[in-house]
Design an enzyme around this catalytic site. Structure first.
Site, PDB file in Angstrom:
ATOM      1  N   CYS A 112       1.042  14.931   9.459  1.00 53.43           N
ATOM      2  CA  CYS A 112       0.664  14.209   8.237  1.00 53.43           C
ATOM      3  C   CYS A 112      -0.761  14.527   7.776  1.00 53.43           C
ATOM      4  O   CYS A 112      -1.129  14.200   6.654  1.00 53.43           O
ATOM      5  CB  CYS A 112       0.819  12.705   8.438  1.00 53.43           C
ATOM      6  SG  CYS A 112       2.490  12.224   8.835  1.00 53.43           S
ATOM      7  N   HIS A 252      -3.541   8.178   3.739  1.00 50.63           N
ATOM      8  CA  HIS A 252      -2.178   8.647   4.004  1.00 50.63           C
ATOM      9  C   HIS A 252      -1.201   7.488   3.813  1.00 50.63           C
ATOM     10  O   HIS A 252      -1.443   6.374   4.269  1.00 50.63           O
ATOM     11  CB  HIS A 252      -2.097   9.191   5.441  1.00 50.63           C
ATOM     12  CG  HIS A 252      -0.718   9.538   5.874  1.00 50.63           C
ATOM     13  ND1 HIS A 252       0.121  10.287   5.093  1.00 50.63           N
ATOM     14  CD2 HIS A 252      -0.028   9.232   7.000  1.00 50.63           C
ATOM     15  CE1 HIS A 252       1.285  10.429   5.722  1.00 50.63           C
ATOM     16  NE2 HIS A 252       1.217   9.791   6.877  1.00 50.63           N
ATOM     17  N   ASN A 282       6.830   7.818   3.565  1.00 50.10           N
ATOM     18  CA  ASN A 282       5.858   8.702   4.200  1.00 50.10           C
ATOM     19  C   ASN A 282       6.352  10.142   4.033  1.00 50.10           C
ATOM     20  O   ASN A 282       7.370  10.508   4.604  1.00 50.10           O
ATOM     21  CB  ASN A 282       5.748   8.329   5.690  1.00 50.10           C
ATOM     22  CG  ASN A 282       4.781   9.220   6.452  1.00 50.10           C
ATOM     23  OD1 ASN A 282       4.310  10.234   5.942  1.00 50.10           O
ATOM     24  ND2 ASN A 282       4.505   8.844   7.691  1.00 50.10           N
TER      25      ASN A 282
HETATM   26  N1  ACO Z   1      15.163  -2.826  10.527  1.00 49.57           N
HETATM   27  C1  ACO Z   1      15.218  -4.005  11.161  1.00 49.57           C
HETATM   28  N2  ACO Z   1      14.603  -4.215  12.339  1.00 49.57           N
HETATM   29  C2  ACO Z   1      13.921  -3.188  12.890  1.00 49.57           C
HETATM   30  C3  ACO Z   1      13.837  -1.923  12.263  1.00 49.57           C
HETATM   31  C4  ACO Z   1      14.480  -1.764  11.041  1.00 49.57           C
HETATM   32  N3  ACO Z   1      14.477  -0.602  10.361  1.00 49.57           N
HETATM   33  N4  ACO Z   1      13.088  -1.121  13.042  1.00 49.57           N
HETATM   34  C5  ACO Z   1      12.700  -1.823  14.104  1.00 49.57           C
HETATM   35  N5  ACO Z   1      13.220  -3.084  14.023  1.00 49.57           N
HETATM   36  C6  ACO Z   1      13.055  -4.180  14.954  1.00 49.57           C
HETATM   37  C7  ACO Z   1      12.698  -3.719  16.335  1.00 49.57           C
HETATM   38  O1  ACO Z   1      13.846  -3.391  17.088  1.00 49.57           O
HETATM   39  C8  ACO Z   1      11.980  -4.935  16.880  1.00 49.57           C
HETATM   40  O2  ACO Z   1      12.953  -5.887  17.282  1.00 49.57           O
HETATM   41  P1  ACO Z   1      12.729  -6.764  18.609  1.00 49.57           P
HETATM   42  O3  ACO Z   1      11.492  -7.577  18.326  1.00 49.57           O
HETATM   43  O4  ACO Z   1      13.977  -7.553  18.669  1.00 49.57           O
HETATM   44  O5  ACO Z   1      12.560  -5.775  19.712  1.00 49.57           O
HETATM   45  C9  ACO Z   1      11.264  -5.522  15.669  1.00 49.57           C
HETATM   46  O6  ACO Z   1      11.948  -4.988  14.540  1.00 49.57           O
HETATM   47  C10 ACO Z   1       9.792  -5.130  15.584  1.00 49.57           C
HETATM   48  O7  ACO Z   1       9.656  -3.748  15.807  1.00 49.57           O
HETATM   49  P2  ACO Z   1       8.255  -3.040  15.813  1.00 49.57           P
HETATM   50  O8  ACO Z   1       8.427  -1.601  16.159  1.00 49.57           O
HETATM   51  O9  ACO Z   1       7.289  -3.863  16.618  1.00 49.57           O
HETATM   52  O10 ACO Z   1       7.874  -3.165  14.264  1.00 49.57           O
HETATM   53  P3  ACO Z   1       6.511  -2.861  13.565  1.00 49.57           P
HETATM   54  O11 ACO Z   1       6.074  -4.030  12.825  1.00 49.57           O
HETATM   55  O12 ACO Z   1       5.521  -2.173  14.470  1.00 49.57           O
HETATM   56  O13 ACO Z   1       6.929  -1.757  12.474  1.00 49.57           O
HETATM   57  C11 ACO Z   1       6.780   0.598  12.100  1.00 49.57           C
HETATM   58  C12 ACO Z   1       7.446  -0.512  12.901  1.00 49.57           C
HETATM   59  C13 ACO Z   1       7.100   0.383  10.649  1.00 49.57           C
HETATM   60  C14 ACO Z   1       7.337   1.944  12.562  1.00 49.57           C
HETATM   61  C15 ACO Z   1       5.242   0.551  12.305  1.00 49.57           C
HETATM   62  O14 ACO Z   1       4.951   0.443  13.679  1.00 49.57           O
HETATM   63  C16 ACO Z   1       4.515   1.769  11.762  1.00 49.57           C
HETATM   64  O15 ACO Z   1       4.439   1.967  10.555  1.00 49.57           O
HETATM   65  N6  ACO Z   1       3.865   2.568  12.638  1.00 49.57           N
HETATM   66  C17 ACO Z   1       2.998   3.673  12.220  1.00 49.57           C
HETATM   67  C18 ACO Z   1       3.707   4.853  11.661  1.00 49.57           C
HETATM   68  C19 ACO Z   1       2.692   5.902  11.231  1.00 49.57           C
HETATM   69  O16 ACO Z   1       1.553   5.628  10.899  1.00 49.57           O
HETATM   70  N7  ACO Z   1       3.040   7.158  11.226  1.00 49.57           N
HETATM   71  C20 ACO Z   1       2.047   8.129  10.771  1.00 49.57           C
HETATM   72  C21 ACO Z   1       2.233   9.422  11.217  1.00 49.57           C
HETATM   73  S1  ACO Z   1       3.865  10.040  10.967  1.00 49.57           S
HETATM   74  C22 ACO Z   1       3.764  11.758  11.229  1.00 49.57           C
HETATM   75  O17 ACO Z   1       2.792  12.290  11.653  1.00 49.57           O
HETATM   76  C23 ACO Z   1       5.001  12.565  10.944  1.00 49.57           C
END
Ligand code: ACO
Length: 325
Positions: A112, A252, A282
């Protein structure tokens, strides 16, 4: 001499994949995706279309915007993690398709952060006298490496391309400084294991779904916030300016919550933070040049304004650039 952006362009394929489309594919829902990420829809390329076709669309708009003929371009750099082929580079395909006949071209892999890294390389080449005009593109077809059975990643990513034309300019204008960083010890936070030399294409690779993005979302989130704040401050400090001097901050576009925390820690009001991830998701290396082109079209900055861009991604990699537009 330094370099400055004289043209901007972006392209998103027409086909959209909305949150409600994803509800039919995995166990997710629009409310979760919107609240946790800010993303509402993303654009997806037609299966079988090469990344260089997206590059061409964005590049032609940037060249038109700049009033520059492709034959005037000396350098083509494409930041991408989804090239047309392992080789030749997508930059060489782009060069041929647009007729940038006298340029030399290369791809750059920094996930990214690929566009900011590419901008920095092109800027350094111009400063070193290795060319006067560069076409710098960030372009991805992430839908080819997204696992549409994994709800934790498939909701995040989209396809698209953004391009800028860089031209030689006097020192003190244009790209004021670029700051590149990486930490390979943290590679396991976001990666795609298959398709390279470690796990070449094979029936096993396909069976084990190794050709798709894997991400530790929570950990990535924390590093993204820390590193984007750090790199933004580095760019401000290097140039002896403060966040109050920045007309537009373009981070980003990975997650609205990351953007909000970063903006808050830097002390910049929401109206000077650019967000378009609700439309594109993204798009990795394409995220910042798409945002730059959109921001220009919306009149969010004018000639002479300071624009700060900051990226973060797999590697880990992170990078910032401060520009006087
Ligand atoms: N729909 C519904 N529920 C979901 C989904 C979904 N799509 N995905 C995960 N959940 C659930 C999980 O299973 C979890 O359930 P549990 O509590 O029963 O275990 C709950 O939701 C919370 O999951 P988390 O992973 O803690 O959710 P979080 O709030 O962290 O959001 C996310 C996840 C969106 C991926 C976030 O962590 C994020 O944006 N991370 C950074 C990504 C990033 O910056 N990437 C940049 C680089 S990418 C590259 O280089 C190619």
């Amino acid at each position: 001499m330094a370099s400055k952006i004289i043209g901007l362009g972006m392209y998103a394929p027409p086909k959209e994949l909305t949150n409600s489309d994803l509800e039919k594919m995995v166990d997710t829902n629009d409310a979760w995706i919107t609240e946790r990420t800010g993303i509402r829809t993303r654009h997806i390329a037609e299966p079988g279309s090469p990344n260089s076709d997206l590059c061409v669309e964005a590049a032609r708009k940037a060249l038109d915007d700049a009033g520059v003929d492709p034959a005037e371009i000396d350098i083509v750099v494409v930041g991408t993690l989804t090239p047309d082929m392992p080789f030749p580079s997508t930059a060489c395909f782009l060069q041929a398709k647009i007729g940038a006949t006298r340029a030399y071209g290369m791809d750059l892999s920094a996930a990214c952060s690929g566009f900011v890294y590419s901008l920095s390389v092109a800027d350094a080449l111009i400063r070193a006298g290795r060319g006067k005009k560069a076409l710098v593109v960030g372009s991805e077809i992430l839908s080819t490496v997204v696992d549409y059975t994994d709800r934790s990643t498939c909701i995040l990513f989209g396809d698209g391309a953004g391009a800028v034309v860089l031209s030689e300019c006097p020192e003190g204008e244009g790209v004021l400084s670029c700051h590149l960083h990486s930490d390979g010890d943290l590679w396991k936070l976001i990666y795609c294991p298959g398709g390279g030399t470690l796990h070449p294409y094979s029936p096993e690779m396909l069976e084990q779904r190794l050709g798709f993005i894997r991400m530790a979302g929570n950990e990535t989130f924390k590093h993204a916030v820390l590193r984007m704040v750090e790199a933004s401050r580095e760019a401000l400090d290097r140039n002896g300016v403060t966040i109050d001097d920045v007309k537009l901050f373009i981070p980003h576009q990975a997650n609205l919550r990351i953007i909000q925390v970063v903006g808050k820690r830097l002390g910049i009001p929401d109206e000077r933070v650019f967000v378009d991830l609700e439309k594109y998701g993204n798009t990795s290396a394409a995220s910042i040049p798409i945002a730059l082109a959109e921001a220009k079209a919306q009149g969010r900055f004018a000639a002479g304004d300071l624009v700060l861009v900051v990226a973060f991604g797999g590697g880990l990699t992170w990078a910032s650039a401060l520009m006087r537009m």
